[in-house]
Write an enzyme that holds these catalytic residues in place. Structure first.
Site, PDB file in Angstrom:
ATOM      1  N   ASP A  70       0.919  -0.791   0.081  1.00  0.00           N
ATOM      2  CA  ASP A  70       0.129   0.303  -0.016  1.00  0.00           C
ATOM      3  C   ASP A  70       1.075   1.206  -0.078  1.00  0.00           C
ATOM      4  O   ASP A  70       1.235   1.861   1.134  1.00  0.00           O
ATOM      5  CB  ASP A  70      -1.271  -0.338   0.847  1.00  0.00           C
ATOM      6  CG  ASP A  70      -1.778   1.567   1.290  1.00  0.00           C
ATOM      7  OD1 ASP A  70      -1.597   1.787   0.698  1.00  0.00           O
ATOM      8  OD2 ASP A  70      -2.426   0.681   2.374  1.00  0.00           O
ATOM      9  N   ASN A  97       2.100   5.652 -10.340  1.00  0.00           N
ATOM     10  CA  ASN A  97       0.798   5.892 -11.504  1.00  0.00           C
ATOM     11  C   ASN A  97      -0.091   5.468 -10.020  1.00  0.00           C
ATOM     12  O   ASN A  97      -1.404   5.669 -10.563  1.00  0.00           O
ATOM     13  CB  ASN A  97       1.111   4.675 -12.132  1.00  0.00           C
ATOM     14  CG  ASN A  97      -0.023   3.612 -12.698  1.00  0.00           C
ATOM     15  OD1 ASN A  97      -0.682   4.522 -13.579  1.00  0.00           O
ATOM     16  ND2 ASN A  97      -0.897   2.952 -12.588  1.00  0.00           N
ATOM     17  N   TYR A 170      -9.890  14.436  -5.563  1.00  0.00           N
ATOM     18  CA  TYR A 170      -9.242  14.172  -6.555  1.00  0.00           C
ATOM     19  C   TYR A 170      -8.216  14.949  -7.247  1.00  0.00           C
ATOM     20  O   TYR A 170      -6.976  15.243  -7.620  1.00  0.00           O
ATOM     21  CB  TYR A 170      -9.798  12.876  -7.749  1.00  0.00           C
ATOM     22  CG  TYR A 170      -8.958  12.788  -9.176  1.00  0.00           C
ATOM     23  CD1 TYR A 170      -8.216  11.475  -8.714  1.00  0.00           C
ATOM     24  CD2 TYR A 170      -8.968  13.019 -10.301  1.00  0.00           C
ATOM     25  CE1 TYR A 170      -8.127  10.585 -10.140  1.00  0.00           C
ATOM     26  CE2 TYR A 170      -8.259  12.851 -11.096  1.00  0.00           C
ATOM     27  CZ  TYR A 170      -7.510  11.688 -10.924  1.00  0.00           C
ATOM     28  OH  TYR A 170      -7.509  10.378 -11.756  1.00  0.00           O
ATOM     29  N   LYS A 174      -4.402  15.868  -7.791  1.00  0.00           N
ATOM     30  CA  LYS A 174      -3.636  15.936  -9.095  1.00  0.00           C
ATOM     31  C   LYS A 174      -2.610  17.322  -8.838  1.00  0.00           C
ATOM     32  O   LYS A 174      -1.995  17.266 -10.006  1.00  0.00           O
ATOM     33  CB  LYS A 174      -4.312  15.653 -10.264  1.00  0.00           C
ATOM     34  CG  LYS A 174      -4.404  13.919 -10.637  1.00  0.00           C
ATOM     35  CD  LYS A 174      -3.647  13.413 -10.119  1.00  0.00           C
ATOM     36  CE  LYS A 174      -4.533  11.970  -9.937  1.00  0.00           C
ATOM     37  NZ  LYS A 174      -2.896  10.777 -10.498  1.00  0.00           N
TER      38      LYS A 174
END
Ligand code: BGC
Length: 272
Positions: A70, A97, A170, A174
């Site tokens: 993890d 990724n 999210y 990013k």
């Protein structure tokens, strides 16, 4: 399409490589000659999928090993990087990724939904980058003359620049990746460690299946993509392989959008 990037002799860790873009990247790097640590979350289903990726690589004549971790946990990350050392005696490439989505209207978003996304998408990328840099510097106490000491490729998103309603956690993660990548690139260039991002648009993977798996949703999605098709994992993987390779030796601190033009504001074509 033939792969023209050469990664022979290189060792790579790809996080979240049991499915989707990560799987595509692991297969592509291996096809280009790299030995690959296929990271997956430590659960049965992810382990099974990672084993399939490892098998596909070895059956094609490549070398790969599964690496359960993890990546949001410091001790797991240390163990993961230990696998690259034990199995392949080094590290040249990290592909950051692994990422998740936990959408919710902001008024309903729990702290857990916020935190989990930041933990995996941003903190996990920091932890893995730090571990990679430590490995690169150990291997190259002084910068090599003719090549990089190591390459890190972040998998970001078009949402490092496009705001995303109902996915504030999210998009924030990013946006953070964008400046994390650039700051590391600035910091590490003198050590000849290259740091770049690939920012995918809509790619056909499980994470966004509802956006493409019915004819109606696909029609809506394609309105956002001037190039007129959804992306495939290999579209992203080819860009990653190039950025990770010595062919991109003079490229650092760059985000390469692989998005069929999604970031070109297609709504403005003939409007505005
Ligand atoms: C997300 C996908 C989404 C795409 C374009 C990606 O970062 O993971 O779910 O389809 O951005 O919006």
């Amino acid at each position: 399409m033939r792969n023209c990037v050469d990664l022979s002799g290189k060792v790579a860790i790809v996080t979240g490589a049991n499915s989707g873009i990560g799987k595509g990247v692991a297969l592509e790097l291996a096809a280009a000659g790299a030995r690959v640590v296929v990271n997956h979350r430590p659960n049965e289903d992810s382990a099974r999928r990672a084993a399939e990726v490892v098998q596909a690589i070895t059956q094609a004549g490549g070398a790969a090993v599964a690496g359960p971790a993890d990546i949001s946990r410091e001790d797991d990350v240390e163990r993961l990087f230990g696998i690259a050392q034990e199995r392949f005696q080094g590290l040249d490439i990290l592909v950051n990724n692994a990422g998740i989505e936990q959408p919710a209207p902001v008024q309903d978003m729990t702290l857990d939904q916020w935190q989990r996304v930041i933990d995996v998408n941003l903190t996990g990328q920091f932890l893995c980058s730090r571990a990679a840099v430590r490995s690169f510097l150990k291997q190259h106490p002084s910068p090599p003359a003719d090549t990089a000491a190591g390459a890190i490729v972040f998998i970001s998103s078009v949402h490092e620049v496009i705001p995303w309603a109902f996915q504030a956690n999210y998009a924030a993660s990013k946006g953070g990746v964008s400046l994390l990548m650039q700051s590391l690139a600035q910091e590490l260039a003198p050590m000849k460690i290259r740091v770049n991002s690939v920012a995918p648009g809509a790619i056909r993977t499980p994470i966004n299946a509802p956006a493409w798996n019915t004819p109606e949703s696909l029609v809506q999605l394609l309105k956002l993509i001037p190039y007129g098709r959804i992306g495939e994992p290999v579209d992203v993987a080819r860009a990653v392989a190039w950025l990770a390779s010595d062919s991109a030796d003079y490229v650092t601190g760059h985000t390469l959008f692989v998005d069929g033009g999604m970031t070109l504001y297609p709504g403005f074509r003939g409007a505005g």
